[in-house]
Design a protein around this motif. Structure first.
Motif, PDB file in Angstrom:
ATOM      1  N   LEU A  23       0.826  -1.204   0.000  1.00  0.00           N
ATOM      2  CA  LEU A  23       0.000   0.000   0.000  1.00  0.00           C
ATOM      3  C   LEU A  23       0.866   1.263   0.000  1.00  0.00           C
ATOM      4  N   ASP A  24       0.478   2.234  -0.816  1.00  0.00           N
ATOM      5  CA  ASP A  24       1.150   3.526  -0.871  1.00  0.00           C
ATOM      6  C   ASP A  24       2.628   3.416  -1.216  1.00  0.00           C
ATOM      7  N   TRP A  58      -6.889   0.968  -3.773  1.00  0.00           N
ATOM      8  CA  TRP A  58      -5.623   1.604  -4.134  1.00  0.00           C
ATOM      9  C   TRP A  58      -4.978   0.804  -5.255  1.00  0.00           C
ATOM     10  N   PHE A  59      -4.470   1.500  -6.268  1.00  0.00           N
ATOM     11  CA  PHE A  59      -3.913   0.835  -7.439  1.00  0.00           C
ATOM     12  C   PHE A  59      -2.393   0.715  -7.327  1.00  0.00           C
ATOM     13  N   LYS A  60      -1.943  -0.523  -7.189  1.00  0.00           N
ATOM     14  CA  LYS A  60      -0.504  -0.765  -7.171  1.00  0.00           C
ATOM     15  C   LYS A  60       0.086  -0.543  -8.556  1.00  0.00           C
ATOM     16  N   THR A 183       6.047   4.095   7.024  1.00  0.00           N
ATOM     17  CA  THR A 183       5.710   5.249   6.190  1.00  0.00           C
ATOM     18  C   THR A 183       4.204   5.321   5.965  1.00  0.00           C
ATOM     19  N   TYR A 184       3.605   4.180   5.685  1.00  0.00           N
ATOM     20  CA  TYR A 184       2.149   4.126   5.515  1.00  0.00           C
ATOM     21  C   TYR A 184       1.456   4.488   6.824  1.00  0.00           C
ATOM     22  N   ALA A 185       1.948   3.962   7.947  1.00  0.00           N
ATOM     23  CA  ALA A 185       1.326   4.218   9.248  1.00  0.00           C
ATOM     24  C   ALA A 185       1.399   5.695   9.621  1.00  0.00           C
TER      25      ALA A 185
END
Length: 326
Positions: A23-24, A58-60, A183-185
């Motif tokens: 994610l992200d 969310w698009f990887k 980073t996502y958190a």
């Protein structure tokens, strides 16, 4: 429009998706080449590798579509993850689930959808590999088979990414995986105005275990510590082996006092393990916790520095026989 149902194992599924490090994360050629290939094979304007997060799709990888995410409740892929077989929608205007969906009636103009669910190495369904068209179309058995084959390759790539972000011995996140997930958190925490606290752990006298009983026993000690951590903390908390005998936990929606209480619970679990184990060694550890402050900690490295300082302060006090602060 029909809102997609929630998978029966949603809590576990979300945990796997969020811990995957996908994610992200930034663009990845390993996934982009597959969406490019899918567009050519199926002569379709859009091909996607999607991940179904808590409230968004969310698009990887996204070829032919210019947005990075859409709300989960209007997404087709949130329907696709509910079954093991591909979801094929030949004409959205003729499907009661989608005919009045904003992605159908709006500028996106989705008239055809074919999506195959894709799974992470632990078996959790992460999202789908899908193609989209702006005109209705049929999708035969041969095309379904090709879509499944491409989805299987996506899953193979998930496994490669997982291996690169997971500690081989303990199954926890490794240093790289923890950094990606943290980073996502951080992004999620700031968006929701929730506290976030980091804990650093260092096993005491771990070298003595290796030197006295050998590296096999040392590995067993690391495994035991990892299992105790898994059993002590919540699914939303990020657990990592940073290397050697160093571990880290990122506590979601938790202030420093709450993290201290959680570490005390881990201490109780370790003491219980030591009281009943037949191993020749005992587990002991020191820790430091610090709550993220946007002004004080400009980066993850700064947060680690503060937590490490507190860890070694505790270790020094213990070596002197002084009690831990409460």
């Amino acid at each position: 429009m029909k809102i997609p149902a929630t998978p029966y194992n949603e809590a576990e599924r979300l945990r796997s998706v969020q811990e995957s490090g996908l994610l992200d994360s930034g663009p990845s050629e390993r996934f982009d080449r597959l969406t490019r290939l899918a567009r050519r094979l199926f002569n379709a304007p859009v091909a996607l590798v999607s991940l179904v997060d808590q409230e968004r799709l969310w698009f990887k990888s996204c070829d032919g579509y210019c947005v990075q995410e859409v709300p989960r409740d209007i997404s087709f892929c949130a329907h696709a993850i509910l079954k093991n077989e591909p979801l094929i929608v030949p004409d959205t205007h003729q499907d009661e689930r989608f005919f009045d969906n904003p992605l159908v009636t709006g500028e996106t103009n989705v008239r055809f959808y074919a999506g195959c669910p894709v799974r992470l190495p632990d078996g959790a369904t992460a999202g789908s590999f899908c193609i989209i068209d702006n005109v209705p179309r049929e999708f035969g058995a041969e095309e379904v088979a090709m879509l499944k084959d491409l989805a299987a390759i996506v899953e193979d790539e998930f496994a490669v990414v997982n291996a690169a972000t997971t500690d081989e011995l303990t199954g926890l996140l490794n240093r790289r995986g923890f950094k990606d997930m943290a980073t996502y958190a951080f992004s999620s925490s700031r968006r929701r105005a929730e506290p976030l606290t980091l804990a650093c752990i260092d096993l005491d006298k771990f070298k003595t275990i290796n030197d006295t009983w050998g590296h096999k026993e040392g590995d067993d000690a690391l495994l035991a510590m990892a299992e105790l951590m898994k059993g002590s903390f919540r699914g939303a908390d990020l657990l990592a082996r940073q290397g050697g005998d160093e571990f880290a936990i990122l506590f979601a929606d938790t202030d420093e006092k709450g993290a201290w209480i959680a570490m005390q619970y881990l201490t109780e679990k370790v003491n219980a393990f030591n009281a009943c184990t037949e191993r020749p060694w005992r587990l002991n550890f020191s820790w430091g916790v610090t709550e993220y402050d946007e002004i004080e900690h400009g980066s993850l490295a700064a947060l680690f520095q503060t937590a490490d300082q507190r860890l070694y302060h505790m270790k020094a006090k213990r070596e002197k026989g002084e009690p831990d602060a409460s």
